[in-house]
Design a protein around this motif. Structure first.
Motif, mmCIF file in Angstrom:
data_model
loop_
_atom_site.group_PDB
_atom_site.id
_atom_site.type_symbol
_atom_site.label_atom_id
_atom_site.label_comp_id
_atom_site.label_asym_id
_atom_site.label_seq_id
_atom_site.Cartn_x
_atom_site.Cartn_y
_atom_site.Cartn_z
ATOM 1 N N GLY A 80 0.817 -1.221 0.000
ATOM 2 C CA GLY A 80 0.000 0.000 0.000
ATOM 3 C C GLY A 80 0.842 1.259 0.000
ATOM 4 O O GLY A 80 2.018 1.242 0.375
ATOM 5 N N PHE A 81 0.217 2.369 -0.438
ATOM 6 C CA PHE A 81 0.892 3.660 -0.447
ATOM 7 C C PHE A 81 0.542 4.492 0.786
ATOM 8 O O PHE A 81 1.232 5.445 1.110
ATOM 9 N N GLY A 82 -0.583 4.191 1.429
ATOM 10 C CA GLY A 82 -0.977 4.922 2.625
ATOM 11 C C GLY A 82 -1.532 6.303 2.365
ATOM 12 O O GLY A 82 -1.482 7.174 3.234
ATOM 13 N N ILE A 83 -2.067 6.535 1.157
ATOM 14 C CA ILE A 83 -2.637 7.860 0.868
ATOM 15 C C ILE A 83 -4.125 7.788 0.525
ATOM 16 O O ILE A 83 -4.801 8.809 0.512
ATOM 17 N N GLY A 84 -4.643 6.585 0.264
ATOM 18 C CA GLY A 84 -6.046 6.438 -0.131
ATOM 19 C C GLY A 84 -7.010 6.934 0.929
ATOM 20 O O GLY A 84 -7.846 7.794 0.663
ATOM 21 N N LEU A 85 -6.900 6.415 2.151
ATOM 22 C CA LEU A 85 -7.827 6.798 3.216
ATOM 23 C C LEU A 85 -7.565 8.221 3.701
ATOM 24 O O LEU A 85 -8.482 8.916 4.145
ATOM 25 N N TYR A 86 -6.306 8.647 3.614
ATOM 26 C CA TYR A 86 -5.996 10.048 3.951
ATOM 27 C C TYR A 86 -6.764 10.989 3.025
ATOM 28 O O TYR A 86 -7.338 11.988 3.466
ATOM 29 N N LEU A 87 -6.785 10.647 1.730
ATOM 30 C CA LEU A 87 -7.513 11.469 0.766
ATOM 31 C C LEU A 87 -9.023 11.391 0.995
ATOM 32 O O LEU A 87 -9.738 12.375 0.789
ATOM 33 N N VAL A 88 -9.508 10.218 1.391
ATOM 34 C CA VAL A 88 -10.931 10.068 1.704
ATOM 35 C C VAL A 88 -11.334 11.080 2.781
ATOM 36 O O VAL A 88 -12.312 11.831 2.628
ATOM 37 N N LYS A 89 -10.583 11.129 3.858
ATOM 38 C CA LYS A 89 -10.876 12.059 4.960
ATOM 39 C C LYS A 89 -10.728 13.514 4.507
ATOM 40 O O LYS A 89 -11.554 14.367 4.826
ATOM 41 N N THR A 90 -9.657 13.785 3.738
ATOM 42 C CA THR A 90 -9.397 15.145 3.264
ATOM 43 C C THR A 90 -10.537 15.649 2.377
ATOM 44 O O THR A 90 -11.011 16.781 2.524
ATOM 45 N N ILE A 91 -10.997 14.790 1.454
ATOM 46 C CA ILE A 91 -12.068 15.189 0.528
ATOM 47 C C ILE A 91 -13.384 15.382 1.267
ATOM 48 O O ILE A 91 -14.079 16.397 1.079
ATOM 49 N N ILE A 92 -13.739 14.431 2.121
ATOM 50 C CA ILE A 92 -15.024 14.506 2.824
ATOM 51 C C ILE A 92 -15.073 15.713 3.754
ATOM 52 O O ILE A 92 -16.066 16.455 3.789
ATOM 53 N N GLU A 93 -14.000 15.939 4.509
ATOM 54 C CA GLU A 93 -14.004 17.041 5.470
ATOM 55 C C GLU A 93 -13.695 18.378 4.805
ATOM 56 O O GLU A 93 -14.254 19.411 5.190
ATOM 57 N N GLY A 94 -12.802 18.382 3.804
ATOM 58 C CA GLY A 94 -12.392 19.629 3.177
ATOM 59 C C GLY A 94 -13.328 20.106 2.091
ATOM 60 O O GLY A 94 -13.739 21.266 2.083
ATOM 61 N N SER A 95 -13.712 19.210 1.170
ATOM 62 C CA SER A 95 -14.548 19.611 0.038
ATOM 63 C C SER A 95 -16.039 19.580 0.351
ATOM 64 O O SER A 95 -16.802 20.389 -0.173
#
Length: 438
Positions: free
Chosen positions: A399-414
């Motif tokens: 894994g790269f470890g960025i998928g779930l980080y982006l999930v949280k970033t998009i949901i909370e930020g966008s």
């Protein structure tokens, strides 16, 4: 009894310092940069210093020196943390050396006068270090630092011309150091606000880069998905052509049969064209926010992963317990990216299960839309749950470890929503909350 004017002056200074501390502490909560913490601690010890210095309270004088030492230490830490570029320059020629030497002497003279004016070491230390840093890195776009350095320089120049120090001493006014605390708090509130904007922009660019990297990392598997999506229609087209050839060679090709097969072939080609359009739309970056149907966005993710789902023989259920025309405000592709990431993770998690399943459930109330994605895969350990949404943290070997980080970033930020995760007895459940668009 104390003079009411002196009490009032110190009270205002205490209030300004407290507001400065509170502002910096809030900024540190949102963006955990060392300079925010260092500045907050420096101002706390500066507040302790000015409280002791005021003699309004019965505090031993020794604490004044203790507060001063710690405020100076954190001032040095802050200055180096705030200015994250080259501090010691390299000189290409003698002319450049003379140029920087002249500015260095000017900085020393200005900072010396600053200290003579206000007699408070921590602020003079910061002023000196940031002044030198700006001179040595003048071409590197230092807006936040320049606000502070130029602000203090103009103040010092004005006070020097007006001979304010002498006037204060002669007139018996309250100590000039109180003005230093007030000016310092105002200047750095402006500087830190500007720095906060810069850091938010950097974080946004960083998140966009991660999103792009995440898409590139998955592009290989997406190409495989396209190939799988096309395999069946290509086989169908092959059978249609074989049938047409066979009918033609046996002189049994009728007009009705030809148009029947022609329409079948056209349907397969349209399906293939739509597949390409879906993938193209999904991977085309878009930052235009608008209202969109949440069901369409989720189904777009299913379209992308359809071949992978069939190949892994995963039983997927999609239950929509809400109005089909339910809308949210944001970027449709970003929500599709979130759903795709979570379902792709679930597909990987259930690959070794005898009866793998993934359940996607959408419901709503008067304000919120709730999307639940549950699987019966290998799940995660309880100790991993607090770290799942951190950048570069992964429980996968590859894994790269960025998928779930982006999930949280998009949901909370966008989308200004929130995302939760629950470990089940068998598997895991992600819950997304989005605000309805009315």
């Amino acid at each position: 009894m104390y003079d009411i004017n002196i009490v009032l002056a110190y009270g205002v200074t205490f209030g300004i310092l407290l507001m400065s501390i509170l502002y910096t502490a809030i900024r540190y909560i949102y963006i955990k940069e060392l300079f925010y913490l260092a500045y907050c601690l420096m101002q706390i010890f500066s507040l302790g210093y000015i409280i002791t210095y005021s003699q309004l309270f019965f505090i031993p004088v020794i604490f004044e020196d203790i507060f001063l030492v710690f405020a100076t230490i954190f001032a040095i830490v802050f200055a180096f943390a705030f200015f994250k570029v080259e501090f010691i320059p390299t000189f290409k020629n003698t002319k450049q050396l003379l140029y920087f030497t002249a500015f260095f002497i000017f900085a020393l003279a200005t900072v010396f006068y600053h200290y003579v004016l206000f007699e408070y070491l921590p602020y003079s230390v910061i002023y000196f270090l940031l002044f030198i840093s700006v001179i040595f890195n003048i071409n590197k776009g230092l807006k936040a630092t320049l606000i502070y350095v130029l602000g203090w320089s103009f103040v010092c120049l004005f006070l020097y011309i007006m001979q304010v120090k002498s006037l204060y001493i002669q007139s018996g006014y309250i100590d000039l150091v109180l003005i230093a605390f007030a000016i310092e708090a105002v200047l750095f509130t402006l500087s830190l606000a500007n720095k906060y904007k810069e850091l938010k922009l950097q974080n946004l660019n960083y998140e966009n880069m991660l999103l792009h990297q995440n898409r590139l990392a998955k592009s290989g598997s997406m190409i495989v998905n396209i190939a799988h999506q096309w395999r069946q229609p290509l086989n169908s087209l092959s059978y249609i052509l074989i049938n047409l050839k066979s009918k033609y060679e046996s002189d049994n090709l009728t007009k009705e049969y030809f148009y029947k097969k022609f329409n079948q072939a056209n349907e397969q080609l349209q399906f293939m064209s739509k597949t390409i359009d879906d993938f193209k739309d999904f991977y085309t970056p878009s930052k235009k926010k608008e209202e969109f149907y949440i069901k369409d966005s989720i189904q777009k993710a299913f379209t992308i992963l359809n071949a992978d789902i069939k190949q892994k023989r995963v039983n997927v259920s999609f239950d929509f317990h809400a109005n089909e025309f339910l809308k949210v405000y944001g970027i449709s592709n970003e929500l599709s990216q979130v759903i795709l990431t979570l379902i792709k993770n679930s597909i990987d998690a259930v690959k070794n299960e005898s009866e793998p399943f993934i359940r996607v459930d959408v419901s709503s109330d008067s304000t919120w839309i709730k999307i639940e994605i549950e699987d019966n895969g290998c799940g995660v350990k309880a100790k991993d749950i607090p770290n799942l949404f951190k950048a570069y943290y992964t429980t996968k070997k590859e894994g790269f470890g960025i998928g779930l980080y982006l999930v949280k970033t998009i949901i909370e930020g966008s989308f200004m929503g929130k995302v939760e995760v629950k470990a089940l007895k068998k598997g895991i459940k992600f819950i997304i909350f989005l605000e309805k668009s009315f």
